[in-house]
Design a protein around this motif. Structure first.
Motif, PDB file in Angstrom:
ATOM      1  N   LEU A   1       4.783   2.666 -20.586  1.00 50.60           N
ATOM      2  CA  LEU A   1       4.743   2.555 -19.133  1.00 50.60           C
ATOM      3  C   LEU A   1       5.389   3.781 -18.497  1.00 50.60           C
ATOM      4  N   GLU A   2       6.499   4.223 -19.041  1.00 50.41           N
ATOM      5  CA  GLU A   2       7.177   5.405 -18.500  1.00 50.41           C
ATOM      6  C   GLU A   2       6.272   6.633 -18.560  1.00 50.41           C
ATOM      7  N   ALA A   3       5.527   6.782 -19.642  1.00 47.42           N
ATOM      8  CA  ALA A   3       4.594   7.903 -19.767  1.00 47.42           C
ATOM      9  C   ALA A   3       3.520   7.831 -18.683  1.00 47.42           C
ATOM     10  N   GLU A   4       3.052   6.622 -18.386  1.00 49.98           N
ATOM     11  CA  GLU A   4       2.062   6.455 -17.323  1.00 49.98           C
ATOM     12  C   GLU A   4       2.667   6.839 -15.970  1.00 49.98           C
ATOM     13  N   LEU A   5       3.876   6.371 -15.711  1.00 47.75           N
ATOM     14  CA  LEU A   5       4.520   6.670 -14.431  1.00 47.75           C
ATOM     15  C   LEU A   5       4.801   8.161 -14.271  1.00 47.75           C
ATOM     16  N   ASP A   6       5.117   8.827 -15.376  1.00 42.70           N
ATOM     17  CA  ASP A   6       5.413  10.265 -15.319  1.00 42.70           C
ATOM     18  C   ASP A   6       4.220  11.085 -14.852  1.00 42.70           C
ATOM     19  N   ARG A   7       3.022  10.598 -15.101  1.00 47.56           N
ATOM     20  CA  ARG A   7       1.837  11.361 -14.711  1.00 47.56           C
ATOM     21  C   ARG A   7       1.209  10.854 -13.407  1.00 47.56           C
ATOM     22  N   ALA A   8       1.831   9.858 -12.793  1.00 50.89           N
ATOM     23  CA  ALA A   8       1.266   9.238 -11.589  1.00 50.89           C
ATOM     24  C   ALA A   8       1.424  10.110 -10.353  1.00 50.89           C
ATOM     25  N   HIS A   9       0.426  10.030  -9.504  1.00 48.65           N
ATOM     26  CA  HIS A   9       0.494  10.581  -8.154  1.00 48.65           C
ATOM     27  C   HIS A   9       1.143   9.487  -7.310  1.00 48.65           C
ATOM     28  N   VAL A  10       2.264   9.775  -6.654  1.00 49.28           N
ATOM     29  CA  VAL A  10       3.007   8.764  -5.900  1.00 49.28           C
ATOM     30  C   VAL A  10       2.710   8.920  -4.408  1.00 49.28           C
ATOM     31  N   VAL A  11       2.380   7.788  -3.764  1.00 47.71           N
ATOM     32  CA  VAL A  11       2.094   7.782  -2.334  1.00 47.71           C
ATOM     33  C   VAL A  11       2.946   6.719  -1.653  1.00 47.71           C
ATOM     34  N   GLU A  12       3.119   6.874  -0.365  1.00 48.21           N
ATOM     35  CA  GLU A  12       3.831   5.860   0.416  1.00 48.21           C
ATOM     36  C   GLU A  12       3.068   4.540   0.314  1.00 48.21           C
ATOM     37  N   ASP A  13       3.808   3.451   0.445  1.00 47.64           N
ATOM     38  CA  ASP A  13       3.212   2.126   0.284  1.00 47.64           C
ATOM     39  C   ASP A  13       1.985   1.916   1.171  1.00 47.64           C
ATOM     40  N   ASP A  14       2.076   2.318   2.430  1.00 44.44           N
ATOM     41  CA  ASP A  14       0.959   2.092   3.359  1.00 44.44           C
ATOM     42  C   ASP A  14      -0.200   3.053   3.133  1.00 44.44           C
ATOM     43  N   ALA A  15      -0.028   4.043   2.263  1.00 46.50           N
ATOM     44  CA  ALA A  15      -1.100   4.994   1.959  1.00 46.50           C
ATOM     45  C   ALA A  15      -1.814   4.668   0.639  1.00 46.50           C
ATOM     46  N   LEU A  16      -1.361   3.615  -0.049  1.00 51.60           N
ATOM     47  CA  LEU A  16      -1.992   3.247  -1.313  1.00 51.60           C
ATOM     48  C   LEU A  16      -3.370   2.640  -1.027  1.00 51.60           C
ATOM     49  N   PRO A  17      -4.428   3.252  -1.534  1.00 54.67           N
ATOM     50  CA  PRO A  17      -5.768   2.704  -1.283  1.00 54.67           C
ATOM     51  C   PRO A  17      -5.904   1.272  -1.812  1.00 54.67           C
ATOM     52  N   GLU A  18      -6.726   0.488  -1.146  1.00 61.27           N
ATOM     53  CA  GLU A  18      -6.912  -0.915  -1.516  1.00 61.27           C
ATOM     54  C   GLU A  18      -7.612  -1.087  -2.851  1.00 61.27           C
ATOM     55  N   ASP A  19      -8.306  -0.052  -3.324  1.00 60.64           N
ATOM     56  CA  ASP A  19      -9.041  -0.176  -4.585  1.00 60.64           C
ATOM     57  C   ASP A  19      -8.240   0.304  -5.795  1.00 60.64           C
ATOM     58  N   VAL A  20      -6.922   0.472  -5.621  1.00 57.93           N
ATOM     59  CA  VAL A  20      -6.045   0.909  -6.708  1.00 57.93           C
ATOM     60  C   VAL A  20      -5.296  -0.293  -7.274  1.00 57.93           C
ATOM     61  N   VAL A  21      -5.211  -0.371  -8.605  1.00 56.76           N
ATOM     62  CA  VAL A  21      -4.475  -1.442  -9.268  1.00 56.76           C
ATOM     63  C   VAL A  21      -2.981  -1.195  -9.059  1.00 56.76           C
ATOM     64  N   ALA A  22      -2.315  -2.141  -8.404  1.00 57.84           N
ATOM     65  CA  ALA A  22      -0.885  -2.054  -8.130  1.00 57.84           C
ATOM     66  C   ALA A  22      -0.243  -3.385  -8.497  1.00 57.84           C
ATOM     67  N   MET A  23       1.061  -3.416  -8.461  1.00 61.13           N
ATOM     68  CA  MET A  23       1.773  -4.643  -8.772  1.00 61.13           C
ATOM     69  C   MET A  23       1.346  -5.739  -7.790  1.00 61.13           C
ATOM     70  N   HIS A  24       1.089  -6.916  -8.337  1.00 61.81           N
ATOM     71  CA  HIS A  24       0.687  -8.125  -7.620  1.00 61.81           C
ATOM     72  C   HIS A  24      -0.719  -8.058  -7.043  1.00 61.81           C
ATOM     73  N   ARG A  25      -1.497  -7.073  -7.454  1.00 60.94           N
ATOM     74  CA  ARG A  25      -2.903  -7.047  -7.066  1.00 60.94           C
ATOM     75  C   ARG A  25      -3.730  -7.626  -8.208  1.00 60.94           C
ATOM     76  N   ARG A  26      -4.811  -8.262  -7.844  1.00 64.22           N
ATOM     77  CA  ARG A  26      -5.730  -8.860  -8.822  1.00 64.22           C
ATOM     78  C   ARG A  26      -6.772  -7.811  -9.185  1.00 64.22           C
ATOM     79  N   VAL A  27      -7.066  -7.689 -10.462  1.00 64.09           N
ATOM     80  CA  VAL A  27      -8.012  -6.683 -10.934  1.00 64.09           C
ATOM     81  C   VAL A  27      -9.054  -7.339 -11.837  1.00 64.09           C
TER      82      VAL A  27
END
Length: 126
Positions: free
Chosen positions: A35-61
């Protein structure tokens, strides 16, 4: 089949909470390091800028697995995981594979058996 490592996007809130999780005992496990390796390569955006089609915590996929059926689950923190309710931990191999992907993206991911599979994101809902 060769699949490139896809770009992933994570919200600042998810990054902070997952980093805190990894600062504890979870960070010392193989799953935590993945998981840390995944986070290290992530593009980080503000919460309100996270697109709705992105898998995030507590989202159903809904995703398909190479040579397998479509599956649908909600990505959750380890203490919230419940397979019968369709809630998968972000520390599970498939959970960390899905984090940050968007609809249409594919990822080659190792299975516990040592084999690999291709996961494709079909849909993301709140």
């Amino acid at each position: 089949m060769s699949i490139q490592q896809p770009s992933i996007t994570v919200s600042t809130r998810d990054l902070e909470r997952l980093s805190a999780l990894l600062a504890g005992a979870a960070g010392q496990t193989e799953a935590g390091r993945a998981l840390e390796a995944e986070l290290d390569r992530a593009h980080v955006v503000e919460d309100d800028a996270l697109p709705e089609d992105v898998v995030a915590m507590h989202r159903r996929v809904r995703f398909s697995q190479e040579d397998g059926p479509c599956r649908e689950m909600t990505l959750v923190y380890p203490h919230e995981a419940d397979a019968e309710q369709g809630r998968i931990s972000v520390l599970a191999p498939v959970g960390s594979a899905l984090l940050g992907l968007s609809v249409g993206q594919r990822i080659r991911w190792p299975l516990p058996s040592g084999a690999h599979t291709i996961l494709t994101i079909e849909a993301v809902t709140a």
